[in-house]
Write an enzyme that holds these catalytic residues in place. Structure first.
Site, PDB file in Angstrom:
ATOM      1  N   HIS A  55      11.522 -21.316 -25.903  1.00 44.99           N
ATOM      2  CA  HIS A  55      10.536 -20.645 -26.753  1.00 44.99           C
ATOM      3  C   HIS A  55      11.310 -19.934 -27.868  1.00 44.99           C
ATOM      4  CE1 HIS A  55       7.789 -20.675 -23.042  1.00 44.99           C
ATOM      5  NE2 HIS A  55       7.388 -21.614 -23.883  1.00 44.99           N
ATOM      6  N   GLU A  58      11.994 -16.053 -28.257  1.00 44.46           N
ATOM      7  CA  GLU A  58      12.594 -15.322 -27.139  1.00 44.46           C
ATOM      8  C   GLU A  58      14.095 -15.224 -27.401  1.00 44.46           C
ATOM      9  OE1 GLU A  58       8.974 -16.693 -24.214  1.00 44.46           O
ATOM     10  OE2 GLU A  58      10.997 -17.262 -23.662  1.00 44.46           O
ATOM     11  N   HIS A 152      14.292 -16.910 -20.318  1.00 44.13           N
ATOM     12  CA  HIS A 152      13.124 -16.568 -21.149  1.00 44.13           C
ATOM     13  C   HIS A 152      12.928 -15.062 -21.189  1.00 44.13           C
ATOM     14  CE1 HIS A 152      11.084 -20.609 -21.447  1.00 44.13           C
ATOM     15  NE2 HIS A 152      12.044 -20.862 -20.563  1.00 44.13           N
ATOM     16  N   GLU A 215      12.821 -14.807 -16.278  1.00 45.95           N
ATOM     17  CA  GLU A 215      12.205 -13.908 -17.257  1.00 45.95           C
ATOM     18  C   GLU A 215      13.013 -12.623 -17.207  1.00 45.95           C
ATOM     19  OE1 GLU A 215       9.728 -14.690 -19.202  1.00 45.95           O
ATOM     20  OE2 GLU A 215       8.766 -16.426 -18.247  1.00 45.95           O
TER      21      GLU A 215
HETATM   22 ZN   LIG Z   1       9.405 -18.376 -22.593  1.00 46.35          ZN
END
Ligand SMILES: [Zn+2]
Length: 328
Positions: A55, A58, A152, A215
């Site tokens: 992404h 990020e 992420h 994350e």
């Molecule tokens: Zn992500």
């Protein structure tokens, strides 16, 4: 010029040099394979994939990877294992966007064929080919353990700031991989209940890699991240790359969750009955109607009382949230 600028201007490949103990090969733009050279024969070699920026907005994981790359190039971080570093979605990074056309992290495992031809579907196809190529390298085939960390940052707040999502798999999760996650001082792990189109699911399902989506917290635009907030992750990654075992857990016991149900948006009438800023892992009471559309509604049924990634604004057919149960 700093390495991040060189990466974004596609000049890293022609600029970056490594010590003779590291053999670099660029497999695609933003994809760098590094093999250790001249390690003693008896040393056990593992294989590690670290990806960031799947992404594009990020940014913190991208900066972390750049930092590790710089340390490898300067020789201050020794390379013990086969390493593949992947900067996922470069055009989206340049734009500061999550993606240009469609979400790259829903397209793996051939799902890119069902999306219009564009930046992300092309990149998903390319990254799949790169992973195939990497795993056909004799050095990788001969290595013992295979791991993939896809880094992420979350969009919303979270009751657990740092957590890992482990893809659904029918084989056992490797105990030493779960131990590493625990030692890295993340707050929670979540086990998926179905396969999906994420990058970590792809490497787990198709190459039997010990994979997860990590994350690591919230990110700010490039240059504004305080990497000290992610120092536990950096230390854990350095440990894996260097083959040292220096980290150990300092936080309270890690929490474990399993996905029980996915809330899928199938209609324009779809609504989530929780505030927009509801945090990940918020506890909801038994019987509460969390979502509804046309003739369907989702009610919380104990013990699946925890909501993850609630988002009513996804496209029709996509996931608007996951319901989790906590494991004891
Ligand atoms: Zn992500």
């Amino acid at each position: 010029m700093d390495l991040l600028t060189l990466l974004l201007e596609n000049k890293l490949e022609e600029t970056l040099r490594f010590p003779p103990t590291i053999k670099p090969s660029w497999l695609a733009e933003g994809v760098l394979q590094l093999f250790p050279q001249g390690s003693p024969q008896e040393e056990k070699i593992d294989t590690l994939i670290i990806s960031a920026g799947i992404h594009g907005n990020e940014t913190a994981p991208v900066e972390m990877l750049i930092q590790l790359l710089s340390q490898l190039a300067q020789g201050s971080l020794p390379l013990q294992h086969n390493l593949l570093l992947i900067f996922g979605n470069l055009p989206a990074m340049r734009e500061g966007q999550r993606y240009i056309g469609h979400d790259l992290n829903r397209m793996f495992g051939g799902r890119h064929q069902h999306f219009p031809v564009g930046n992300e579907s092309n990149r998903a196809r390319e990254l799949e080919a790169v992973i195939h190529q990497f795993f056909s390298e004799p050095a990788v085939m001969a290595s013992e353990k295979h791991r993939h960390l896809d880094l992420h940052t979350a969009i919303r707040g979270s009751c657990h700031e740092q957590f890992a999502l482990l893809p659904y798999q029918t084989r056992e999760y490797a105990a030493d991989f779960l131990q590493w996650l625990e030692d890295s001082d993340i707050d929670a792990v979540v086990f998926h209940n179905t396969v999906g189109g994420t990058f970590s699911n792809f490497t787990s399902e198709h190459f039997n890699v010990d994979s997860c989506t990590m994350e690591i917290g919230k990110a700010l635009p490039f240059g504004r991240n305080d990497l000290a907030r992610f120092s536990n992750i950096t230390a854990a990654l350095r440990d894996l790359i260097a083959g040292s075992f220096s980290i150990k857990r300092n936080k309270p016991a890690i929490k474990r969750y399993r996905v029980v149900d996915a809330i899928i948006k199938q209609h324009n009438s779809f609504q989530l009955h929780i505030p927009e800023d509801t945090k990940n892992f918020t506890v909801l009471s038994d019987g509460f109607e969390i979502a509804s559309q046309d003739n369907q509604s989702w009610k919380i049924t104990s013990p699946a009382n925890f909501i993850l990634f609630p988002n009513a604004h996804v496209a029709i057919g996509l996931r608007a949230g996951l319901l989790l149960t906590q494991l004891t």
